[in-house]
Write a protein that holds these residues in place. Structure first.
Motif, PDB file in Angstrom:
ATOM      1  N   PRO A 248       0.831  -1.205  -0.190  1.00 36.76           N
ATOM      2  CA  PRO A 248       0.297  -0.090   0.311  1.00 36.76           C
ATOM      3  C   PRO A 248       0.518   1.007  -0.108  1.00 36.76           C
ATOM      4  N   ASP A 249       1.961   0.922   0.722  1.00 35.51           N
ATOM      5  CA  ASP A 249       2.960   2.300   1.213  1.00 35.51           C
ATOM      6  C   ASP A 249       3.038   2.453  -0.581  1.00 35.51           C
ATOM      7  N   GLU A 250       4.289   1.437  -1.134  1.00 35.89           N
ATOM      8  CA  GLU A 250       4.922   1.227  -2.571  1.00 35.89           C
ATOM      9  C   GLU A 250       3.703   1.846  -4.109  1.00 35.89           C
ATOM     10  N   GLY A 251       2.580   1.161  -3.975  1.00 38.10           N
ATOM     11  CA  GLY A 251       2.003   2.148  -4.904  1.00 38.10           C
ATOM     12  C   GLY A 251       2.345   1.038  -6.509  1.00 38.10           C
ATOM     13  N   VAL A 252       2.184   2.079  -7.434  1.00 39.48           N
ATOM     14  CA  VAL A 252       2.988   1.694  -8.266  1.00 39.48           C
ATOM     15  C   VAL A 252       4.459   1.529  -8.405  1.00 39.48           C
ATOM     16  N   PRO A 253       5.312   0.379  -8.787  1.00 39.04           N
ATOM     17  CA  PRO A 253       6.770   0.864  -8.676  1.00 39.04           C
ATOM     18  C   PRO A 253       6.886   1.927  -9.866  1.00 39.04           C
ATOM     19  N   ARG A 254       7.620   3.030  -9.978  1.00 41.34           N
ATOM     20  CA  ARG A 254       8.609   3.540 -10.415  1.00 41.34           C
ATOM     21  C   ARG A 254       8.745   3.573 -11.703  1.00 41.34           C
ATOM     22  N   GLU A 255       9.305   2.177 -12.081  1.00 42.25           N
ATOM     23  CA  GLU A 255      10.013   1.289 -13.460  1.00 42.25           C
ATOM     24  C   GLU A 255       8.384   1.028 -13.888  1.00 42.25           C
ATOM     25  N   LEU A 256       7.117   0.540 -13.304  1.00 39.33           N
ATOM     26  CA  LEU A 256       6.062   0.704 -13.720  1.00 39.33           C
ATOM     27  C   LEU A 256       5.366   1.865 -13.901  1.00 39.33           C
ATOM     28  N   LEU A 257       5.795   2.675 -13.785  1.00 35.75           N
ATOM     29  CA  LEU A 257       4.780   3.945 -13.727  1.00 35.75           C
ATOM     30  C   LEU A 257       3.644   4.545 -15.053  1.00 35.75           C
ATOM     31  N   GLU A 258       4.896   4.528 -16.088  1.00 32.29           N
ATOM     32  CA  GLU A 258       4.035   5.023 -17.162  1.00 32.29           C
ATOM     33  C   GLU A 258       3.658   4.192 -18.028  1.00 32.29           C
ATOM     34  N   SER A 266      -4.268   4.235 -10.687  1.00 28.08           N
ATOM     35  CA  SER A 266      -3.755   5.966 -10.299  1.00 28.08           C
ATOM     36  C   SER A 266      -3.108   4.790  -9.450  1.00 28.08           C
ATOM     37  N   ARG A 267      -1.469   6.403  -9.254  1.00 25.80           N
ATOM     38  CA  ARG A 267      -0.307   6.027  -8.607  1.00 25.80           C
ATOM     39  C   ARG A 267      -0.084   4.931  -7.473  1.00 25.80           C
ATOM     40  N   ASN A 268      -1.490   5.225  -6.156  1.00 23.62           N
ATOM     41  CA  ASN A 268      -0.951   4.436  -5.140  1.00 23.62           C
ATOM     42  C   ASN A 268      -2.088   3.386  -5.505  1.00 23.62           C
ATOM     43  N   ASP A 269      -2.517   2.623  -6.348  1.00 26.85           N
ATOM     44  CA  ASP A 269      -2.261   1.481  -6.444  1.00 26.85           C
ATOM     45  C   ASP A 269      -1.849   0.120  -6.201  1.00 26.85           C
ATOM     46  N   ARG A 270      -1.952  -0.725  -5.820  1.00 26.58           N
ATOM     47  CA  ARG A 270      -1.360  -1.854  -5.397  1.00 26.58           C
ATOM     48  C   ARG A 270      -1.267  -3.151  -7.173  1.00 26.58           C
ATOM     49  N   VAL A 271      -0.714  -3.377  -7.416  1.00 26.83           N
ATOM     50  CA  VAL A 271      -0.359  -3.424  -8.475  1.00 26.83           C
ATOM     51  C   VAL A 271       0.290  -5.222  -8.660  1.00 26.83           C
ATOM     52  N   GLY A 272       0.570  -5.748  -9.416  1.00 21.19           N
ATOM     53  CA  GLY A 272       1.406  -6.947  -9.770  1.00 21.19           C
ATOM     54  C   GLY A 272       3.253  -6.283 -10.509  1.00 21.19           C
ATOM     55  N   GLU A 277       2.580 -12.658 -10.790  1.00 21.47           N
ATOM     56  CA  GLU A 277       1.195 -11.332 -10.691  1.00 21.47           C
ATOM     57  C   GLU A 277       1.166  -9.893 -11.825  1.00 21.47           C
ATOM     58  N   ARG A 278       2.119  -9.934 -12.525  1.00 20.25           N
ATOM     59  CA  ARG A 278       2.189  -8.841 -13.670  1.00 20.25           C
ATOM     60  C   ARG A 278       1.696  -9.555 -14.973  1.00 20.25           C
TER      61      ARG A 278
END
Length: 729
Positions: A248-258, A266-272, A277-278
């Motif tokens: 929850p704190d990390e959200g979308v990792p920077r390397e996968l943001l775009e 959203s930037r704070n979504d939890r993602v694979g 998972e990805r």
């Protein structure tokens, strides 16, 4: 006198009606006038206010942590689940400043206790600046005077304080209560507007949860709910393959943001983040809750309405058989540790007796990789990787089955034979002489089973005894050359090399298997370099390019099915989430044929017979054995396959990569396997790792068809040492 004119009754009625109509028109006109004035007033005088109210009531997708879809094996056994846990949330209203957030944090600190170990020095310094004015002024008296006189800015003053106030200074000032408030504040201050952010979701006690619930009316923006985290019923088994989900704190990792923002996240979504998972994020993610918020002029939330409830993600069912996976992991650990111990025992014994002249470095023997699949549809049933770490402990290396590649040795000779057929340089059953090949300016090239004789063999027997020379001659023919003793090796083998690699790629060697996982390694196919002909000949016997266990499994499966190369798959189907029951099937991943290897039935029969002989045949007339006969000839059902040994190096020391590929039953296969033991002792004959493959076949048919359980092979130095010494093995 004139007589008065009297109006008729009809005229009087018309006059009355006209008067009434005029009155009604006047009333309507008056009402319209009032309406016009009212609309004007609303639009001109109160328009901005109503527009603001409209803007303040809006739909917002909130990250209310809907459960992610779960992952199951092919038989419905849960592999990756969700574990619910109580959580404290904070929703920041519009225009809420940091001071207001601090007030809420101070209130909330009376009910919950935070982990404060991760609070940064900068956050502590900011808290001290805002709450310990006297202490700050005392530390920085000169700067404080300058600040008061307006000779330096607040920013300059703060910057100097950051440089001067070290960890010791701030820790001495801050109490436990201060740190608890600060821990809450740090989580709250970065929360986006109108989107619940988790303040605490780990270790929330029943008392904390209940006390916050009781005080919600007094805690602005605070709410309670349930969060989830991934859990793994089988611990580390295939955990890397399953992949990671962001916190929850990390959200979308920077390397996968775009990538994720482009998909509407959203930037704070939890993602694979990795692997399955990805890969199946669109299946597992779920649908966030959609809420309509209403705020007042100050931006405070005054009302909310759930427009669409959140939906948990769909469940992913894999081709993996977790029971088979666990049993094969146990076998892999047994064989790897037993072989390491055997190497140590042989080394120790030789140090005393000096009876053999081999260098054995047990520490190099540290890895085993295994893939088991259904050759008919590409389903991956098990993927096992194990390593011995520097402390001597067994650790998982399952992802190595697709990310690590090795020189495989003779196990790929079936592809060399097939390429010869396709290029019309070899006929099925054609006999060639296995003999030492002597090229001008080069050392003789021989087969392991024949160092100095001239032995006529056909393609089937060439596979059985793993003839290097037969493969060399096929490779020379691909280059348009017939072998003659003393001939020079060709300089230009570019076209022939491409033909051979194209032939290999039909089987999945050097290309993607189609596995539904990221980061698949395709292997190395380097230029042929300074000695192109030598390296080209080495390629024909599996001593040049590198492949993964997954690629080798697809290769042997393609042979098992008579040329049908099936796409590898881990996903079997998608089911709708249905609590503790199997949900409805939403999608099935149907088997996909990547290509067909086209040769005649007669040619396929030669290859299949050769692979059968590798495991099952002892030619009594010549006293020659198939290279896998020792370990495989007693299997039921009968299996077929190919063995391989490639010379390579580890840390500058010579080692062997050993590969064992097979399928069973040989005449109607429903399983195929590939085994790689890299970095085996550099001895001739070789360490007996092939027994692992035999144990794999036995275990498969024990679990699938109820065959009698067989004890795993026991490596006994008393049995093995004489064979190593005298070369019988």
């Amino acid at each position: 006198m004139k007589r008065a004119k009297v109006k008729s009754l009809e005229a009087l009625n018309r006059q009355t009606l006209k008067a009434r109509i005029n009155i009604i028109i006047s009333i309507i006109f008056f009402l319209c006038l009032i309406l016009i004035f009212r609309l004007g007033y609303l639009q001109i005088v109160q328009g901005d206010e109503y527009q603001e109210e409209i803007e303040n009531a809006q739909y917002v997708e909130i990250n209310q942590s809907v459960p992610r879809g779960e992952i199951y094996d092919r038989n419905g056994n849960l592999l990756v689940g969700n574990e619910s846990r109580p959580a404290i949330y904070f929703t920041r209203h519009r225009n809420m400043n940091n001071s207001e957030i601090m007030d809420v944090a101070e209130q909330l600190s009376e009910y919950i206790h935070m982990d404060v170990d991760m609070i940064s020095l900068r956050d502590k310094q900011d808290f001290v600046i805002n709450h310990y004015h006297d202490e700050v002024a005392s530390l920085m008296s000169d700067e404080y005077t300058l600040l008061q006189d307006g000779n330096i800015s607040r920013a300059d003053f703060n910057e100097e304080f950051y440089n001067r106030a070290d960890e010791g200074f701030v820790d001495e000032l801050l109490s436990e209560e201060d740190l608890n408030i600060l821990g809450i504040y740090v989580e709250m201050v970065n929360a986006p507007e109108l989107n619940p952010a988790i303040i605490k979701n780990e270790g929330v006690t029943e008392e904390e949860f209940a006390s916050v619930n009781a005080a919600l009316d007094d805690l602005e923006g605070i709410s309670t709910g349930m969060d989830w985290e991934r859990y793994y019923p089988y611990d580390s088994t295939l955990k890397v393959i399953f992949g990671e989900v962001s916190s929850p704190d990390e959200g979308v990792p920077r390397e996968l943001l775009e990538e994720y923002l482009a998909q509407g996240y959203s930037r704070n979504d939890r993602v694979g983040k990795t692997y399955l998972e990805r890969q199946y994020e669109d299946v597992l993610r779920g649908e966030k809750e959609q809420v309509k918020y209403s705020t007042d002029k100050s931006g405070r939330i005054i009302d909310q309405e759930t427009v669409e409830s959140g939906e948990p993600g769909d469940d992913l069912y894999l081709t993996i058989d977790i029971e088979l996976q666990l049993e094969l992991e146990g076998l892999a650990e047994h064989h790897l540790m037993s072989l390491r111990e055997l190497a140590e025992d042989v080394n120790a014994r030789d140090a005393v007796t000096g009876e053999i002249d081999y260098t054995i470095i047990p520490e190099h023997l540290d890895t085993v990789l295994l893939v088991v699949q259904d050759p008919n549809n590409g389903d991956v049933l098990a993927m096992v990787g194990k390593q011995i770490d520097q402390d001597g402990d067994i650790v998982d290396f399952h992802y190595g089955t697709l990310t690590s590649t090795f020189v495989p040795g003779s196990s790929i000779k079936g592809a060399t034979i097939v390429t010869g057929y396709q290029e019309d340089v070899l006929d099925p059953g054609e006999v060639l002489l296995d003999e030492p090949l002597r090229f001008s300016g080069d050392n003789p090239r021989t087969s392991f089973f024949n160092r100095d004789s001239k032995i006529p063999i056909d393609d089937q027997e060439a596979l059985m005894v793993s003839s290097n020379v037969y493969m060399y001659k096929v490779a020379l023919r691909l280059a348009g050359i017939e072998y003659e003793e003393g001939m020079s090796l060709p300089h230009d083998i570019t076209g022939a090399g491409q033909k051979l690699r194209n032939g290999f790629s039909q089987f999945g060697l050097g290309v993607s298997t189609g596995i539904d996982l990221p980061n698949e390694a395709l292997g190395l196919s380097p230029d042929f370099g300074q000695y192109p002909a030598n390296n080209y000949l080495s390629l024909s016997i599996g001593q040049y390019d590198t492949y993964s266990a997954l690629q080798l499994s697809q290769y042997v499966s393609t042979i098992a099915t008579g040329g049908k190369r099936m796409e590898h798959s881990l996903a079997k189907e998608v089911r709708g989430s249905n609590m503790n029951e199997d949900g409805p099937v939403l999608k099935t991943f149907n088997p996909t044929v990547l290509n067909n290897v086209n040769i005649s039935e007669e040619e396929w029969q030669q290859v299949h017979d050769g692979f059968y002989d590798v495991f099952n045949t002892h030619d009594q007339s010549t006293d020659r054995y198939g290279t896998g006969w020792d370990a495989y000839h007693e299997l039921e059902p009968k299996a077929a396959g190919k063995t391989g040994t490639a010379e390579t190096y580890k840390d500058g020391d010579g080692v062997f990569n050993q590969t064992y590929l097979g399928y069973a039953p040989y005449d109607d296969p429903d399983m195929a396997f590939s085994v790689i033991f890299p970095n085996m002792p550099y001895t001739i004959p070789f360490f007996p790792a092939q027994y692992f493959g035999a144990d794999v076949v036995n275990k498969f048919y024990e679990l699938k068809y109820g065959h009698e359980a067989e004890a795993p092979f026991d490596y006994d130095v008393g049995w093995f040492y004489p064979q190593l010494e005298y070369g019988d093995y």
